[in-house]
Design an enzyme around this catalytic site. Structure first.
Site, PDB file in Angstrom:
ATOM      1  N   ASN A  71     157.481   4.651 100.350  1.00 15.06           N
ATOM      2  CA  ASN A  71     156.808   5.695 100.839  1.00 15.06           C
ATOM      3  C   ASN A  71     156.449   5.833 102.327  1.00 15.06           C
ATOM      4  O   ASN A  71     155.832   6.677 102.631  1.00 15.06           O
ATOM      5  CB  ASN A  71     155.344   6.023 100.159  1.00 15.06           C
ATOM      6  CG  ASN A  71     154.294   4.854 100.416  1.00 15.06           C
ATOM      7  OD1 ASN A  71     154.426   3.872 100.213  1.00 15.06           O
ATOM      8  ND2 ASN A  71     153.192   5.266 100.917  1.00 15.06           N
ATOM      9  N   THR A  80     157.455  11.325 100.326  1.00 14.66           N
ATOM     10  CA  THR A  80     157.120  11.736  98.992  1.00 14.66           C
ATOM     11  C   THR A  80     158.090  12.267  98.131  1.00 14.66           C
ATOM     12  O   THR A  80     159.160  12.172  98.230  1.00 14.66           O
ATOM     13  CB  THR A  80     156.033  12.641  99.281  1.00 14.66           C
ATOM     14  OG1 THR A  80     155.121  12.855  98.141  1.00 14.66           O
ATOM     15  CG2 THR A  80     156.502  14.185  99.710  1.00 14.66           C
ATOM     16  N   LYS A  97     161.373   8.940  96.970  1.00 14.77           N
ATOM     17  CA  LYS A  97     160.435   7.514  97.167  1.00 14.77           C
ATOM     18  C   LYS A  97     161.654   6.380  96.575  1.00 14.77           C
ATOM     19  O   LYS A  97     161.454   5.498  97.326  1.00 14.77           O
ATOM     20  CB  LYS A  97     159.372   7.488  96.445  1.00 14.77           C
ATOM     21  CG  LYS A  97     158.215   8.195  96.967  1.00 14.77           C
ATOM     22  CD  LYS A  97     156.798   7.875  96.291  1.00 14.77           C
ATOM     23  CE  LYS A  97     155.675   8.613  97.042  1.00 14.77           C
ATOM     24  NZ  LYS A  97     154.347   8.162  96.435  1.00 14.77           N
ATOM     25  N   ASP A 138     151.591   2.715  98.869  1.00 10.35           N
ATOM     26  CA  ASP A 138     150.798   3.383  97.478  1.00 10.35           C
ATOM     27  C   ASP A 138     150.316   2.242  96.980  1.00 10.35           C
ATOM     28  O   ASP A 138     148.902   2.194  96.764  1.00 10.35           O
ATOM     29  CB  ASP A 138     151.801   3.927  96.716  1.00 10.35           C
ATOM     30  CG  ASP A 138     152.312   5.416  97.279  1.00 10.35           C
ATOM     31  OD1 ASP A 138     151.475   5.956  97.999  1.00 10.35           O
ATOM     32  OD2 ASP A 138     153.171   5.719  96.680  1.00 10.35           O
ATOM     33  N   SER A 187     151.158  18.828 100.633  1.00  4.73           N
ATOM     34  CA  SER A 187     150.794  17.631 101.112  1.00  4.73           C
ATOM     35  C   SER A 187     149.533  17.860 102.105  1.00  4.73           C
ATOM     36  O   SER A 187     149.002  18.547 102.881  1.00  4.73           O
ATOM     37  CB  SER A 187     151.932  17.385 102.214  1.00  4.73           C
ATOM     38  OG  SER A 187     151.522  16.427 103.056  1.00  4.73           O
TER      39      SER A 187
HETATM   40  P1  NAP Z   1     156.435  11.379  88.664  1.00  3.74           P
HETATM   41  O1  NAP Z   1     157.750  10.309  88.930  1.00  3.74           O
HETATM   42  O2  NAP Z   1     157.068  12.772  88.847  1.00  3.74           O
HETATM   43  O3  NAP Z   1     156.014  10.866  87.392  1.00  3.74           O
HETATM   44  C1  NAP Z   1     155.421   9.877  86.883  1.00  3.74           C
HETATM   45  C2  NAP Z   1     155.284   9.556  85.453  1.00  3.74           C
HETATM   46  O4  NAP Z   1     154.637  10.679  84.890  1.00  3.74           O
HETATM   47  C3  NAP Z   1     156.841   9.851  84.681  1.00  3.74           C
HETATM   48  O5  NAP Z   1     157.734   9.118  85.124  1.00  3.74           O
HETATM   49  C4  NAP Z   1     156.590  10.143  83.534  1.00  3.74           C
HETATM   50  O6  NAP Z   1     156.668   8.946  82.622  1.00  3.74           O
HETATM   51  C5  NAP Z   1     155.231  10.591  83.236  1.00  3.74           C
HETATM   52  N1  NAP Z   1     155.078  12.169  83.047  1.00  3.74           N
HETATM   53  C6  NAP Z   1     155.831  13.101  83.651  1.00  3.74           C
HETATM   54  N2  NAP Z   1     155.768  14.458  83.526  1.00  3.74           N
HETATM   55  C7  NAP Z   1     155.092  14.173  82.050  1.00  3.74           C
HETATM   56  C8  NAP Z   1     154.768  15.008  81.002  1.00  3.74           C
HETATM   57  N3  NAP Z   1     154.719  16.105  81.176  1.00  3.74           N
HETATM   58  N4  NAP Z   1     154.119  14.403  79.795  1.00  3.74           N
HETATM   59  C9  NAP Z   1     153.728  13.222  80.122  1.00  3.74           C
HETATM   60  N5  NAP Z   1     154.265  12.199  80.866  1.00  3.74           N
HETATM   61  C10 NAP Z   1     154.795  12.783  82.027  1.00  3.74           C
HETATM   62  O7  NAP Z   1     155.440  11.024  89.631  1.00  3.74           O
HETATM   63  P2  NAP Z   1     155.038   9.734  90.758  1.00  3.74           P
HETATM   64  O8  NAP Z   1     155.533   9.908  91.982  1.00  3.74           O
HETATM   65  O9  NAP Z   1     154.962   8.514  89.768  1.00  3.74           O
HETATM   66  O10 NAP Z   1     153.656  10.256  90.721  1.00  3.74           O
HETATM   67  C11 NAP Z   1     152.449  10.203  89.789  1.00  3.74           C
HETATM   68  C12 NAP Z   1     151.302  10.803  90.300  1.00  3.74           C
HETATM   69  O11 NAP Z   1     150.532  10.059  91.187  1.00  3.74           O
HETATM   70  C13 NAP Z   1     151.101  12.294  90.965  1.00  3.74           C
HETATM   71  O12 NAP Z   1     150.558  13.171  90.421  1.00  3.74           O
HETATM   72  C14 NAP Z   1     151.151  11.972  92.489  1.00  3.74           C
HETATM   73  O13 NAP Z   1     150.695  12.824  93.109  1.00  3.74           O
HETATM   74  C15 NAP Z   1     150.096  10.823  92.211  1.00  3.74           C
HETATM   75  N6  NAP Z   1     150.242   9.829  93.493  1.00  3.74           N
HETATM   76  C16 NAP Z   1     148.948   9.907  94.103  1.00  3.74           C
HETATM   77  C17 NAP Z   1     148.893   9.024  95.287  1.00  3.74           C
HETATM   78  C18 NAP Z   1     147.586   9.003  96.146  1.00  3.74           C
HETATM   79  O14 NAP Z   1     147.735   8.237  97.009  1.00  3.74           O
HETATM   80  N7  NAP Z   1     146.809   9.198  95.449  1.00  3.74           N
HETATM   81  C19 NAP Z   1     150.070   8.282  95.606  1.00  3.74           C
HETATM   82  C20 NAP Z   1     151.311   8.536  94.710  1.00  3.74           C
HETATM   83  C21 NAP Z   1     151.197   9.126  93.593  1.00  3.74           C
HETATM   84  P3  NAP Z   1     157.276   8.669  81.153  1.00  3.74           P
HETATM   85  O15 NAP Z   1     158.549   9.341  81.261  1.00  3.74           O
HETATM   86  O16 NAP Z   1     157.354   7.299  81.192  1.00  3.74           O
HETATM   87  O17 NAP Z   1     156.337   9.358  80.227  1.00  3.74           O
END
Ligand code: NAP
Length: 241
Positions: free
Chosen positions: A84, A59, A63, A100, A14
């Site tokens: 968040n 986080t 969430k 977000d 974080s």
């Molecule tokens: P998550 O729920 O863990 O994963 C998001 C989606 O990614 C899953 O629902 C899945 O979709 C896909 N996925 C996961 N593992 C995979 C794999 N091995 N191969 C292919 N697809 C895969 O994460 P999240 O909370 O939504 O966050 C996603 C990303 O955004 C993270 O890297 C996080 O750090 C980033 N983020 C950044 C910010 C920022 O402020 N910049 C804010 C929020 C999040 P499917 O099952 O539909 O394929």
């Protein structure tokens, strides 16, 4: 002293504590920001009793699960299905928000051209839902690309026409994030034309393999740093209402 913090598990990666601690020091505020790694979301009840908090960030992986522990949820967060940010009122009532989508939307707007009307969102988790909500607000048509067919389309169903017809491609998967920076979504990159914009929500590393695929083709690229700052600043505004 006013207390803020972050809940999630694990919390080693974080950046929020560093961000808010620096902010409090610069603005000479009598406030602190602590990391609260909760191995189960149920532990939030205990934390609320132990510390009189003004605000929390939430986080992964809580969430979505945190919603049932709140007294109220803002409309946008309800529609997105993910919280968040939590603001605790003086009487201790907890209200959930999603910032977000605000961070993503505000960082995307300056990059948009007239032809950016359709987007492919890779992944279908909480971050993807926030991106989808923001795009709809901007009248950009979002399509989710997923490994399963429950929502949107599968990666292996994408055609060259589809890739060419969606000038925004957004990585909302954790693929490529440290320590897995050797990974990227299974997307047909060879079909991406030069004028496209590739946006990666990941901010560490700054240049993911996904963004490198865009750079190789002369595309516009954007990482998740400004989104991260935007969501934190939007949280700060909510806590200070
Ligand atoms: P998550 O729920 O863990 O994963 C998001 C989606 O990614 C899953 O629902 C899945 O979709 C896909 N996925 C996961 N593992 C995979 C794999 N091995 N191969 C292919 N697809 C895969 O994460 P999240 O909370 O939504 O966050 C996603 C990303 O955004 C993270 O890297 C996080 O750090 C980033 N983020 C950044 C910010 C920022 O402020 N910049 C804010 C929020 C999040 P499917 O099952 O539909 O394929």
């Amino acid at each position: 002293m006013t207390h803020y913090g972050l809940i999630g598990y694990p919390l080693e990666h974080s950046r929020s504590k560093v961000y808010f601690t620096k902010k409090f020091a610069e603005e000479h505020l009598d406030a602190d920001y602590q990391l609260y790694p909760l191995s189960q979301i149920e532990e939030l009840e205990k934390l609320r009793k132990e510390i009189r908090l003004r605000g929390l960030n939430v986080t992964m992986p809580y969430k979505e699960a945190v919603i049932e522990y709140l007294d109220e949820v803002d409309e946008a967060a309800k529609e997105i299905g993910a919280v968040n940010v939590i603001r605790f009122a003086d009487n201790g009532q907890a209200k959930g928000y999603n910032t977000d989508y605000i961070g993503f939307r505000d960082s995307l707007v300056p990059l948009l051209g007239e032809r950016d009307r359709k987007a492919l969102i890779l992944g279908s988790g909480g971050a993807a839902k926030a991106v989808e909500y923001a795009l709809r607000e901007l009248a950009i048509e979002p399509t989710i690309v997923s490994r399963s067919k429950e929502r949107g389309i599968r990666y292996d169903e994408l055609t060259k026409d589809m890739v060419e017809g969606h000038s925004l491609i957004i990585n909302a998967t954790p693929l490529g994030m440290v320590p897995n920076s050797d990974k990227k979504p299974p997307f047909p990159y060879e079909w991406i034309p030069k004028a496209h914009l590739l946006y990666d929500l990941i901010y560490a590393p700054e240049e993911t393999l996904f963004l490198q695929e865009g750079l190789k083709r002369g595309c516009r690229v954007k990482n998740g740093t400004d989104m991260l700052i935007g969501q934190a600043e939007a949280a700060w505004r909510i806590w200070n209402r």
